[in-house]
Scaffold this active site. Structure first.
Site, PDB file in Angstrom:
ATOM      1  N   SER A  10       0.838  -1.200   0.000  1.00  0.00           N
ATOM      2  CA  SER A  10       0.000   0.000   0.000  1.00  0.00           C
ATOM      3  C   SER A  10       0.869   1.245   0.000  1.00  0.00           C
ATOM      4  O   SER A  10       1.991   1.236   0.544  1.00  0.00           O
ATOM      5  CB  SER A  10      -0.881   0.014   1.256  1.00  0.00           C
TER       6      SER A  10
ATOM      7  N   TYR B 202      -2.143  -0.417  10.372  1.00  0.00           N
ATOM      8  CA  TYR B 202      -2.336  -0.977   9.023  1.00  0.00           C
ATOM      9  C   TYR B 202      -1.087  -0.749   8.183  1.00  0.00           C
ATOM     10  O   TYR B 202      -0.602  -1.661   7.502  1.00  0.00           O
ATOM     11  CB  TYR B 202      -3.563  -0.322   8.377  1.00  0.00           C
TER      12      TYR B 202
HETATM   13  N1  LIG Z   1      -8.768  -0.200  -1.419  1.00  0.00           N
HETATM   14  C1  LIG Z   1      -7.650   0.503  -1.223  1.00  0.00           C
HETATM   15  O1  LIG Z   1      -7.672   1.766  -1.213  1.00  0.00           O
HETATM   16  C2  LIG Z   1      -6.337  -0.203  -1.014  1.00  0.00           C
HETATM   17  C3  LIG Z   1      -5.160   0.559  -1.063  1.00  0.00           C
HETATM   18  C4  LIG Z   1      -3.936  -0.063  -0.860  1.00  0.00           C
HETATM   19  C5  LIG Z   1      -3.874  -1.421  -0.630  1.00  0.00           C
HETATM   20  N2  LIG Z   1      -5.033  -2.150  -0.575  1.00  0.00           N
HETATM   21  C6  LIG Z   1      -4.906  -3.577  -0.304  1.00  0.00           C
HETATM   22  O2  LIG Z   1      -5.517  -4.323  -1.361  1.00  0.00           O
HETATM   23  C7  LIG Z   1      -6.064  -5.542  -0.853  1.00  0.00           C
HETATM   24  C8  LIG Z   1      -7.527  -5.648  -1.260  1.00  0.00           C
HETATM   25  O3  LIG Z   1      -8.225  -4.531  -0.747  1.00  0.00           O
HETATM   26  P1  LIG Z   1      -9.727  -4.165  -1.180  1.00  0.00           P
HETATM   27  O4  LIG Z   1      -9.836  -2.697  -1.069  1.00  0.00           O
HETATM   28  O5  LIG Z   1     -10.078  -4.847  -2.437  1.00  0.00           O
HETATM   29  O6  LIG Z   1     -10.524  -4.819   0.046  1.00  0.00           O
HETATM   30  P2  LIG Z   1     -12.086  -5.141   0.233  1.00  0.00           P
HETATM   31  O7  LIG Z   1     -12.876  -4.626  -0.904  1.00  0.00           O
HETATM   32  O8  LIG Z   1     -12.416  -4.734   1.618  1.00  0.00           O
HETATM   33  O9  LIG Z   1     -12.111  -6.763   0.123  1.00  0.00           O
HETATM   34  C9  LIG Z   1     -11.409  -7.499   1.099  1.00  0.00           C
HETATM   35  C10 LIG Z   1     -11.331  -8.957   0.660  1.00  0.00           C
HETATM   36  O10 LIG Z   1     -10.565  -9.659   1.668  1.00  0.00           O
HETATM   37  C11 LIG Z   1     -11.341 -10.735   2.184  1.00  0.00           C
HETATM   38  N3  LIG Z   1     -11.101 -10.877   3.614  1.00  0.00           N
HETATM   39  C12 LIG Z   1     -11.339  -9.962   4.608  1.00  0.00           C
HETATM   40  N4  LIG Z   1     -11.074 -10.492   5.803  1.00  0.00           N
HETATM   41  C13 LIG Z   1     -10.681 -11.785   5.594  1.00  0.00           C
HETATM   42  C14 LIG Z   1     -10.321 -12.858   6.447  1.00  0.00           C
HETATM   43  N5  LIG Z   1     -10.324 -12.759   7.780  1.00  0.00           N
HETATM   44  N6  LIG Z   1      -9.988 -14.039   5.871  1.00  0.00           N
HETATM   45  C15 LIG Z   1     -10.003 -14.172   4.537  1.00  0.00           C
HETATM   46  N7  LIG Z   1     -10.353 -13.206   3.673  1.00  0.00           N
HETATM   47  C16 LIG Z   1     -10.694 -12.022   4.208  1.00  0.00           C
HETATM   48  C17 LIG Z   1     -12.800 -10.353   1.909  1.00  0.00           C
HETATM   49  O11 LIG Z   1     -13.612 -11.542   1.851  1.00  0.00           O
HETATM   50  P3  LIG Z   1     -15.235 -11.471   2.123  1.00  0.00           P
HETATM   51  O12 LIG Z   1     -15.835 -10.755   0.925  1.00  0.00           O
HETATM   52  O13 LIG Z   1     -15.657 -12.896   2.186  1.00  0.00           O
HETATM   53  O14 LIG Z   1     -15.436 -10.697   3.373  1.00  0.00           O
HETATM   54  C18 LIG Z   1     -12.676  -9.633   0.568  1.00  0.00           C
HETATM   55  O15 LIG Z   1     -12.664 -10.560  -0.490  1.00  0.00           O
HETATM   56  C19 LIG Z   1      -5.850  -5.499   0.661  1.00  0.00           C
HETATM   57  O16 LIG Z   1      -4.691  -6.227   0.999  1.00  0.00           O
HETATM   58  C20 LIG Z   1      -5.639  -4.016   0.944  1.00  0.00           C
HETATM   59  O17 LIG Z   1      -4.902  -3.789   2.115  1.00  0.00           O
HETATM   60  C21 LIG Z   1      -6.250  -1.569  -0.775  1.00  0.00           C
END
Ligand SMILES: NC(=O)c1ccc[n+]([C@@H]2O[C@H](COP(=O)([O-])OP(=O)(O)OC[C@H]3O[C@@H](n4cnc5c(N)ncnc54)[C@H](OP(=O)(O)O)[C@@H]3O)[C@@H](O)[C@H]2O)c1
Length: 248
Positions: free
Chosen positions: A142, A155
């Site tokens: 990130s 985080y």
């Molecule tokens: N969005 C941003 O701005 C951003 C920026 C930088 C980095 N990231 C990174 O990118 C990655 C994806 O982020 P996102 O924004 O797409 O997240 P998101 O939309 O919140 O989706 C999170 C995903 O992780 C799964 N998950 C959550 N808790 C879990 C657990 N305890 N065990 C297994 N799976 C779990 C969820 O499954 P369920 O649907 O079944 O709950 C969902 O598929 C993350 O690593 C995040 O830190 C995101």
């Protein structure tokens, strides 16, 4: 692009957001995709259905990666489905928790490290026997790992740990011909960064970036798909910023 035809891929957290877009992109590129989710089965079903409707192969697979043995049981089930070889692992599942230093609890901190750091580490460890010459591992870092944005210290530390893991995993697996990299998104419009859909959140996001629009999950998925493919066959041990030029 069909550069992943005949390959097998596991995307964790593929039910929503960046993982969902990545699973769809890998499916379009020809990979057989294991769509991992935690609790949102209906969302995983719809990702699987979309890949199959486009002529691809996909299957859902559930595991709670906050549990200490979550990565171990996921790896066992992956082996049972795809056999001896996994070509692409995208360790994307993650959680965020915005809180001031004063308000961050030990439980928040431990949950963040369990899902964002411990799970990818042990998933790679448990899947190592299936990773072969040409396999690619992509982790999710990130912008927060290299810049102070929002109230995200705990985080952000998990993502700093991911960047460190990339170096050590790439060094350890290089001899087998396995590449390990990360992508580091800035703010992406997903459930995790839902503030970006408000006017104030959008203004804040654009103020961070050289490119003046809010990133969508596909912007990240295309970079992950590149790193997963043989087009990136000389790239390992790197964290690729995919953030529209954030905090330059
Ligand atoms: N969005 C941003 O701005 C951003 C920026 C930088 C980095 N990231 C990174 O990118 C990655 C994806 O982020 P996102 O924004 O797409 O997240 P998101 O939309 O919140 O989706 C999170 C995903 O992780 C799964 N998950 C959550 N808790 C879990 C657990 N305890 N065990 C297994 N799976 C779990 C969820 O499954 P369920 O649907 O079944 O709950 C969902 O598929 C993350 O690593 C995040 O830190 C995101």
């Amino acid at each position: 692009m069909n550069g992943l035809v005949g390959k097998t891929a596991l995307v964790t957290g593929a039910s929503r957001g960046i993982g969902r877009a990545t699973a769809l992109a890998l499916g379009r590129a020809g990979a057989q995709v294991l769509v991992h989710y935690s609790s949102n089965e209906a969302a995983a079903d719809s990702v699987v259905a979309e890949i199959i409707a486009a002529g691809g192969q996909a299957q859902k697979i559930a595991a709670d990666l906050r549990a200490a043995d979550g990565p171990h049981s996921l790896a066992r089930r992956v082996r049972a489905i795809v056999g001896g070889r996994l070509d692409v692992l995208v360790a994307n599942a993650g959680i965020a928790h915005a809180a001031s230093l004063e308000d961050t609890t030990v439980e928040n901190f431990d949950d963040l490290f369990a899902v964002n750091v411990r799970a990818p580490f042990f998933l790679v460890q448990q899947l190592m026997p299936m990773l072969c010459k040409g396999s690619s591992v992509v982790l999710l870092s990130s912008l927060a790992a290299r810049a102070s944005v929002g109230e995200l210290a705990a985080y952000a530390a998990t993502k700093g740990a991911v960047d460190t893991l990339v170096l050590h995993l790439a060094a350890a697996l290089g001899e087998r011909g396995v590449r390990v990299n990360a992508v580091a998104p800035g703010v992406v419009a997903t459930d995790m960064s839902s503030f970006a859909t408000t006017e104030a959140g959008r203004d804040y996001t654009l103020s961070l970036q050289a490119l003046k629009r809010v990133a969508q999950p596909d912007d990240i998925a295309s970079a992950v798909t590149f790193l997963a493919s043989d087009n990136a066959n000389w790239i390992t041990g790197d964290t690729l910023r995919v953030d529209g030029g954030s905090k330059l």
